[in-house]
Design an enzyme around this catalytic site. Structure first.
Site, PDB file in Angstrom:
ATOM      1  N   ASP A 332       0.986  -1.287  -0.301  1.00  0.00           N
ATOM      2  CA  ASP A 332      -0.195   0.228   0.149  1.00  0.00           C
ATOM      3  C   ASP A 332       1.070   1.338  -0.294  1.00  0.00           C
ATOM      4  O   ASP A 332       2.550   0.804   0.257  1.00  0.00           O
ATOM      5  CB  ASP A 332      -0.717   0.326   1.399  1.00  0.00           C
ATOM      6  CG  ASP A 332      -0.533   0.200   2.416  1.00  0.00           C
ATOM      7  OD1 ASP A 332       1.295  -0.748   2.667  1.00  0.00           O
ATOM      8  OD2 ASP A 332      -0.752   0.802   3.394  1.00  0.00           O
ATOM      9  N   GLU A 333       0.594   2.273  -0.601  1.00  0.00           N
ATOM     10  CA  GLU A 333       0.867   3.786  -0.932  1.00  0.00           C
ATOM     11  C   GLU A 333       2.850   3.388  -1.039  1.00  0.00           C
ATOM     12  O   GLU A 333       2.673   3.950  -0.319  1.00  0.00           O
ATOM     13  CB  GLU A 333       0.965   4.230   1.101  1.00  0.00           C
ATOM     14  CG  GLU A 333      -0.830   4.261   1.605  1.00  0.00           C
ATOM     15  CD  GLU A 333      -1.180   4.909   2.511  1.00  0.00           C
ATOM     16  OE1 GLU A 333      -1.771   5.640   3.191  1.00  0.00           O
ATOM     17  OE2 GLU A 333      -0.233   4.086   3.613  1.00  0.00           O
TER      18      GLU A 333
END
Length: 530
Positions: A332-333
């Protein structure tokens, strides 16, 4: 004549009691009544009351069949009941009556059970030990809340008569604990495991690495833990788990029928690793340790071969410590990684997970690459996340990727309840108790086939959480609702009925020493909590 005087004395005593009651306004104490079978959380598949209750007494035995697993569940039950009842409650394979734990083939699946209660005893029957254990959690909730206390209580210890038949809706009912932003000790993790077990949670997802801390010892890269684990958000001392520590967490979780799913987040959320080894950086320069809370600024160097040596070593050592099927690789991210590099990285890393016998789990951004066969994508978007992103997850699901649902504005347990909540964050909005419960995982993401939904998971990120009291205040009362979403049928999910059952849990949390948020949405009893 002697009998006549005795009768007069008895009548006089009763008259005095009645007069005292009339003067003080006191009423006679009501007879104890057992908890109804349908008051437990998660809601069972069926609960049919009938017949006399069973009463646990000084003469009660816990009877198990000859298997080691059934005896283990029996000993667990005895350890819960002995302090509060004061009874010996021997665990034995002999005799009849009492509390019986029985393994037998039947329509129970891997985790289901049947509980039969009547005047002569309680029998929990399951095809697998996990089912026996879950049945014991139901039995706990059918007993008075005082059974959870660690000193002798007056009782009586009644179990309502009737039959419960129960199997879970989903096989993945998880809770994630972020030990990277703030480090939690083995004992603190064990305490949370015990709380998860009460509500039939069966996965403990441990977020073991992030920008602020690396929390698991890796022999081939020792500075990851000793240096990368030396701090936390706000600059505290941090900490890490030795391999023995991690094995103890895994063992303890297994004894409560939870499977540990370790996560090493990559290619982003990696500053602790990058600070520990300069060669993992594209420019060969190690950044300083990080104690803030921003995200998206770090990335492993996708173009360097040493990156994949590092990933291989970490996954190999972690897989060897983890008996469960799954290994979470984050994903993620990764804002500092280009899309092309992200896809290339995941194409290299997912086969490494498979090489060491594990199934890939990743945050739903994994669907922006090519998920490996059998991989699971954990959706953490919001109700309002864009249709394009949701469709990417749905397309992967239609192509065989399983989905775990963790929508941040529903089940992120670190989100504030209201703007006045002293802990937590609010980037996903405020998540009151009704909001966390009042949705259906099977119908949440458009275009995702029902069969692709593996279950639900409640993450607990720890930017603002420093101890067990903080964890518990944010988990309770939302966690039991997430557990019910994962266990109970869609037809049984009803907020109006649920909130009464939830309110009845307050006395149990008080007995267990759990501080919880007294949401105004729930009709709590008059005392307890805050």
């Amino acid at each position: 004549m002697r009998q006549h005087r005795r009768t007069l004395r008895l009548f006089g005593s009763l008259l005095l009691v009645a007069m005292a009651a009339s003067v003080t306004g006191a009423a006679p104490a009501p007879a104890a009544s057992p908890t109804p079978l349908d008051r437990v959380i998660p809601a069972p598949a069926s609960a049919d009351p009938g017949g006399s209750p069973y009463r646990i007494t000084r003469g009660t035995h816990i009877r198990v069949d000859g298997s080691r697993e059934a005896r283990g569940v029996g000993e667990y039950l005895a350890r819960i009941l002995r302090p509060s009842t004061g009874y010996r409650l021997p665990v034995t394979a002999q005799g009849a009556g009492g509390i019986r734990l029985r393994l037998a083939e039947g329509p129970f699946g891997a985790e289901g059970y049947r509980l039969d209660s009547g005047r002569h005893g309680v029998t929990i029957t399951a095809a697998r030990p996990a089912g026996l254990f879950h049945g014991v959690q139901t039995l706990r909730q059918l007993l008075p809340a005082a059974v959870e206390k660690d000193s002798v209580q007056p009782g009586p210890w009644l179990v309502a008569g009737g039959t419960i038949k129960d199997t879970p809706r989903y096989g993945w009912r998880g809770a994630m604990l972020d030990v990277s932003r703030h480090f939690f000790t083995v004992d603190q993790v064990k305490r949370y495991i015990d709380q998860l077990a009460l509500y039939k949670i069966n996965k403990l997802h441990l977020h073991l690495s992030d920008d602020q801390g690396w929390r698991i010892a890796v022999d081939s890269w020792p500075r990851l833990a000793t240096y990368g684990g030396s701090t936390e958000v706000g600059g505290g001392p941090g900490g890490y788990y030795t391999k023995a520590d991690y094995k103890e967490i895994v063992r303890y979780a297994a004894s409560r029928y939870l499977e540990v799913v370790p996560e090493i987040d990559m290619p982003g959320h990696t500053n602790a690793a990058l600070a520990s080894y300069a060669d993992l950086n594209c420019d060969g320069v190690a950044p300083p340790l990080y104690t803030g809370t921003e995200v998206g600024f770090s990335s492993l160097c996708v173009g360097k071969e040493i990156t994949y040596d590092f990933v291989d070593d970490v996954i190999r050592e972690l897989a060897a410590l983890t008996p469960g099927r799954y290994l979470h690789i984050g994903g993620d991210e990764a804002h500092s990684t280009s899309h092309e590099d992200y896809v290339a990285f995941m194409d290299r890393v997912q086969p490494i997970v498979a090489k060491y016998g594990k199934t890939v789990v990743g945050w739903h951004q994994l669907t922006g690459a090519t998920p490996a066969k059998g991989a699971l994508a954990q959706y953490w978007g919001l109700d309002g996340t864009g249709a394009e992103e949701k469709e990417r997850v749905a397309e992967a699901a239609r192509n065989g990727t399983g989905v775990i649902l963790s929508p941040a504005d529903r089940v992120y347990l670190d989100m504030k309840y209201t703007k006045e909540t002293p802990l937590g964050l609010s980037w996903a909005g405020y998540v009151e108790v009704k909001r966390s419960y009042d949705w259906d995982p099977g119908a949440y993401l458009p275009g995702v086939p029902g069969g692709a939904v593996r279950g639900v998971e409640a993450p607990m990120w720890s930017e603002t959480l420093e101890n067990s009291a903080h964890i518990e205040f944010m988990a309770f009362p939302r966690l039991p609702g997430v557990a019910e979403l994962g266990w109970s049928s869609a037809a049984s999910l009803d907020w109006e009925r649920y909130k009464g059952r939830l309110a009845a849990q307050a006395e149990r949390w008080d007995a267990l020493g759990i501080d919880y948020y007294r949401s105004p949405q729930v009709p709590w009893p008059a005392a307890g909590g805050r």
